[in-house]
Design an enzyme around this catalytic site. Sequence first.
Site, PDB file in Angstrom:
ATOM      1  NE  ARG A 131      31.136  27.295  65.399  1.00  0.00           N
ATOM      2  CZ  ARG A 131      31.173  27.154  66.720  1.00  0.00           C
ATOM      3  NH1 ARG A 131      30.085  27.413  67.447  1.00  0.00           N
ATOM      4  NH2 ARG A 131      32.272  26.753  67.310  1.00  0.00           N
ATOM      5  CE  LYS A 153      34.505  38.656  45.593  1.00  0.00           C
ATOM      6  NZ  LYS A 153      35.500  39.278  44.693  1.00  0.00           N
ATOM      7  CD  GLU A 195      33.916  48.773  41.659  1.00  0.00           C
ATOM      8  OE1 GLU A 195      33.701  47.951  40.754  1.00  0.00           O
ATOM      9  OE2 GLU A 195      34.840  48.642  42.483  1.00  0.00           O
ATOM     10  CE  LYS A 237      29.218  42.217  43.202  1.00  0.00           C
ATOM     11  NZ  LYS A 237      29.991  43.074  44.129  1.00  0.00           N
ATOM     12  CD  GLU A 247      36.549  36.571  42.763  1.00  0.00           C
ATOM     13  OE1 GLU A 247      37.778  36.634  42.862  1.00  0.00           O
ATOM     14  OE2 GLU A 247      35.784  37.488  43.135  1.00  0.00           O
ATOM     15  NE  ARG A 251      31.383  37.671  43.516  1.00  0.00           N
ATOM     16  CZ  ARG A 251      30.655  37.726  44.624  1.00  0.00           C
ATOM     17  NH1 ARG A 251      29.924  36.684  44.974  1.00  0.00           N
ATOM     18  NH2 ARG A 251      30.644  38.811  45.372  1.00  0.00           N
ATOM     19  CG  ASN A 255      38.009  40.884  41.163  1.00  0.00           C
ATOM     20  OD1 ASN A 255      37.720  41.649  42.077  1.00  0.00           O
ATOM     21  ND2 ASN A 255      37.819  39.579  41.230  1.00  0.00           N
ATOM     22  CG  HIS A 258      38.742  45.478  41.380  1.00  0.00           C
ATOM     23  ND1 HIS A 258      38.090  45.967  40.272  1.00  0.00           N
ATOM     24  CD2 HIS A 258      37.926  45.757  42.438  1.00  0.00           C
ATOM     25  CE1 HIS A 258      36.935  46.500  40.639  1.00  0.00           C
ATOM     26  NE2 HIS A 258      36.819  46.396  41.939  1.00  0.00           N
ATOM     27  CG  HIS A 262      42.493  45.373  45.305  1.00  0.00           C
ATOM     28  ND1 HIS A 262      41.938  44.113  45.322  1.00  0.00           N
ATOM     29  CD2 HIS A 262      41.454  46.242  45.388  1.00  0.00           C
ATOM     30  CE1 HIS A 262      40.620  44.212  45.399  1.00  0.00           C
ATOM     31  NE2 HIS A 262      40.311  45.495  45.440  1.00  0.00           N
ATOM     32  CG  HIS A 275      37.692  50.338  45.952  1.00  0.00           C
ATOM     33  ND1 HIS A 275      38.665  49.365  45.807  1.00  0.00           N
ATOM     34  CD2 HIS A 275      36.605  49.874  45.272  1.00  0.00           C
ATOM     35  CE1 HIS A 275      38.195  48.368  45.082  1.00  0.00           C
ATOM     36  NE2 HIS A 275      36.948  48.646  44.743  1.00  0.00           N
TER      37      HIS A 275
END
Length: 373
Positions: A131, A153, A195, A237, A247, A251, A255, A258, A262, A275
């Site tokens: 956990r 993330k 990026e 960032k 997000e 935030r 993207n 993206h 993606h 990517h």
Amino acid sequence: MNSTAINSTAKPQRTLHVALDERSYPIHIESGLIGRANALTPYLAGRQVMVVTNETIAPLYLEKLCASLPGHLEVRSVVLPDGEQYKTIEQVSRIWDALLEAGFNRRCTLIALGGGVIGDMVGYAAASYQRGVAFIQVPTTLLSQVDSSVGGKTGVNHPLGKNMIGAFWQPKAVLVDIESLKTLPRRELSAGLAEVIKYGLIRDDVFLAWLEANMTALLNVEPEVVAEAIARSCQIKADIVAEDETEQGVRALLNLGHTFGHAIEAHQGYGNWLHGEAVGAGMALAATLSKRLGWINEAALARSLAIIKSAELPLAAPANMTSDDFLARMRLDKKNIGTKLRLVLLNGLGDACISDTTPVDVLRKLLDEYPRC
């Protein structure tokens, strides 16, 4: 629109901070951090350390990093296959297996040594093992140094969508060794620059102009110029993450490109387009859509496309993707709310916004007409 001055002759700031109350952590940007004695020691939770890397990075840096750790520690390692296609729950299970077989407890620390794939998987393993245990990011690609190692993330891909399984879990520290870029293939370097360009497009027009003036130096990996780009990218960032950790709002601006990107990655098969390559084409699509909607002018679109191209990134979409292919993948995007497709678009250079009002017929027409490669 941010107008923070950039001084390329000054030594860039080497230590930044992500301000998240008790989850705050430093980003150290230096040459020679991998292998520097005790560089990692202040961020270890206990005596048990698991270093996770891949088959490409292990021969270059694994022994060097392990030798820098104090001798009294119990240090183990896991070496995973290299590539986006291996960013799966099965590979994360190998990390869990190694931790359990070694009897690692809740005071263990995982160290992610590699690019974004390793960082995301190690972070997810750390978030879920017993956990939640500590982990440290030691990113070795430009893309991971300026983006995926910062912000917490973590996760893995699913055949239907990228990064659909994961958790928010912040590292204890990020150690960026600029010297690791010397072994980075040119294609990977360009992918990382996608990026970097993103940060200028979404929030800082002065940084964008600096990138335009210094792109050749960045592609040549000139140390001070690269360090400046990394430091400025990480600061942008860090500021956004501190404002919106999970997000829920601003935030999502990170993207830009993206949602399109993606979709390209998932449709082409993970790893066939890097990517950053997919994000480059995705940013070009987002800028073109912004122009069609009347939000930016022709000059802003031209500059956006020119800087993406100057980083040796693709502008065109894959030849085998139809508009239906794009839309089917884009509807699975995590930013969507209900049936509305949310896109990050440009109001201007250095000024991005989140929109869920793009008419589907306008988006489909763009995708039908957009150049293919």
